[in-house]
Motif scaffolding. Sequence first.
Motif, PDB file in Angstrom:
ATOM      1  N   LEU A 426      44.913  42.247  34.636  1.00 35.14           N
ATOM      2  CA  LEU A 426      44.838  41.352  35.793  1.00 35.14           C
ATOM      3  C   LEU A 426      43.449  41.553  36.390  1.00 35.14           C
ATOM      4  O   LEU A 426      43.173  42.561  37.049  1.00 35.14           O
ATOM      5  N   ASN A 427      42.536  40.603  36.131  1.00 31.49           N
ATOM      6  CA  ASN A 427      41.150  40.803  36.559  1.00 31.49           C
ATOM      7  C   ASN A 427      40.789  39.951  37.766  1.00 31.49           C
ATOM      8  O   ASN A 427      41.647  39.295  38.365  1.00 31.49           O
ATOM      9  N   PRO A 430      41.014  35.249  36.872  1.00 31.30           N
ATOM     10  CA  PRO A 430      41.829  34.768  35.751  1.00 31.30           C
ATOM     11  C   PRO A 430      41.586  33.274  35.534  1.00 31.30           C
ATOM     12  O   PRO A 430      41.418  32.525  36.503  1.00 31.30           O
ATOM     13  N   HIS A 431      41.531  32.859  34.265  1.00 31.39           N
ATOM     14  CA  HIS A 431      41.255  31.446  33.996  1.00 31.39           C
ATOM     15  C   HIS A 431      42.547  30.641  33.996  1.00 31.39           C
ATOM     16  O   HIS A 431      43.538  31.020  33.374  1.00 31.39           O
ATOM     17  N   GLN A 490      45.947  34.358  41.196  1.00 31.08           N
ATOM     18  CA  GLN A 490      46.258  35.714  40.787  1.00 31.08           C
ATOM     19  C   GLN A 490      47.751  35.864  40.492  1.00 31.08           C
ATOM     20  O   GLN A 490      48.147  36.616  39.595  1.00 31.08           O
ATOM     21  N   ALA A 493      48.384  34.576  37.060  1.00 26.94           N
ATOM     22  CA  ALA A 493      47.954  35.591  36.094  1.00 26.94           C
ATOM     23  C   ALA A 493      48.956  36.742  36.038  1.00 26.94           C
ATOM     24  O   ALA A 493      49.233  37.289  34.963  1.00 26.94           O
ATOM     25  N   ARG A 496      51.872  35.803  33.940  1.00 22.78           N
ATOM     26  CA  ARG A 496      51.537  35.941  32.514  1.00 22.78           C
ATOM     27  C   ARG A 496      51.753  37.379  32.054  1.00 22.78           C
ATOM     28  O   ARG A 496      52.318  37.634  30.984  1.00 22.78           O
ATOM     29  N   PRO A 510      41.541  42.571  41.676  1.00 21.66           N
ATOM     30  CA  PRO A 510      42.043  41.192  41.726  1.00 21.66           C
ATOM     31  C   PRO A 510      42.006  40.570  43.118  1.00 21.66           C
ATOM     32  O   PRO A 510      42.201  39.362  43.264  1.00 21.66           O
TER      33      PRO A 510
END
Length: 585
Positions: A426-427, A430-431, A490, A493, A496, A510
């Motif tokens: 989790l950066n 996130p795209h 976020q 993400a 996901r 994040p």
Amino acid sequence: MKKNYLLLSKEDNWVRPFFKKYKWLLALVLFLGFLTFFAASALMFTSGYLISKSAARPENILMVYVPIVLTRAFGIARPTLRYVERLGSHNWVLKMTSDIRLKLYQAMETRAVKSKSEYQTGNILGILAEDVEHIQNLYLRTIFPAIVALILYSVIVIVLGVFSVPLALLIALLLGVIIFLLPLTAVLVNNARVYRQKAKRHVLYNQLTDAVLGVGDWQYSGRYQEFLNGYNESESLVRDEDKEMNRYSRFESLGKQVIFGLIVIIMFVWAGNYFGKTGEVIYLNWIAAFVLAFFPLIDAFAPISDSVKELPLYEDTVQRLSQLPDTTPPVSKVDDEEEEIIKGSEIIFKEVDFRYNEQSKQLLQNFNLTVSEGEVVAVLGKSGVGKTTLSKLLRGDLLPESGSITIGGIESSELGEEQSEVMGVLNQSPHIFNTTMRNNIRLGNLKATEEDIEEAAHQAGLAPVIEKLPLGLDTVVEEGGKRFSGGEQQRIALARILLQDTPIIIIDEPTIGLDPMTEKQLLETVFEVLKGKTVLWITHHLVGTHYANRIIFLEDGQISMDGSPKTLLEENTKFKELYQLDLYE
């Protein structure tokens, strides 16, 4: 030079492997290329005979019926074979270059971070536009035509040898000048020039991409015209090299036309003497047939020297591609039944040293860290101290200079494709893809059921967002997630990651850019749903670190502080001061 090409050909692992992979298609392409020129030459041969025979006023049409049929047949066969040959050759080359591009992307992705540090954007564009494109043209314009020309050359010499050995040797000599001498001369004359031209083109790519990426700064600094002048000067240098090469090509083309003209005259004289000795009209009909048959062959032999002069680029191309990271996947201990498999999710950094290059500072030095299974460790420190680098080393994007990094007893760099089953990330950014929210979440696990997706979205705290969307999870979102706030992106993400269901999670700051309330809500959700997982949390805030079981501070390549939030707050004066400063920022 020949030795260099042979050596490079043996070392080439970017082009040669695809010869074997597509060998039958390659053989078919070469055969069709030969048949194309054979049909063109046969068309002129039968046409020449038909014209001569018809001019002698045959007694009836049946006397020229066979030449008429053959002329029609070869006339239809020539464009048909050419079309099929072009389809086959382009199909072969596109298959090969498609594989090369895939291998190139894998090579860059294998060490994505290292690639960014070692390759400029313009340099990568140079590889894509110049090197891969050159390989494509090398085969379409050089290799295929040269092999077909050599086959035709052998057939022509053998056929003429049946009629006259001296004639066959003379034609072999003249055609040999075109096939061997002129291309060799072209390579020798233009060798250095071709290298200079390509080097200058790469300079242009670097200048242009740097300028485009920083076009705003050029304009704001008032130096826009300075960039244009510099770029135009570099472009003019490339054009000067083009002019020199074009000048040589014109002289060379004139020489080839003279040689072909000489061959036609020789064939005319020989055919006149050979078939004219009998004095019978029936034999004279063959004179035009033999002479005209050579005209289409100009198209087979003339382009060789024009394209062979670019062979030096192949040497440079192979060298540049060979310098890229090897895409051969490492042997994964997870895949080998005889090797040890991952046991748990314990992370161990043991005596790790790392720096990006010899000129940069030592980010980690004899670094040791153990993250127990199910433990949440917050990693803090000043900017540039190596927090994010630590996560990249764990993912295998970077390799340590020395020491080891293991996950469940297995080197992290050896996980290969298994990494996605072990670690989730989790950066900061996130795209979000321009598709439905459902599909964006599904990326975590393509085999997930609809119920799994909905459950992950609910756990990530997306229920209030989904209720407001016109089609719920099936609502198409905008590219980059512009429709959503930073916190909502976020959470997508996070959904996901929940769907991915990996035992280890890396959280890389994040909450940057989020307001305090959104940050607090997001962190509550994240650590609530990630209970029981091993978490490495890269953060710049002390506030909120109570979610962690343990906090470590990085400083000068080592851990300067280590302990639970409660212990550090009670016993460590420096930590207490930093916490107070962070609290009232």
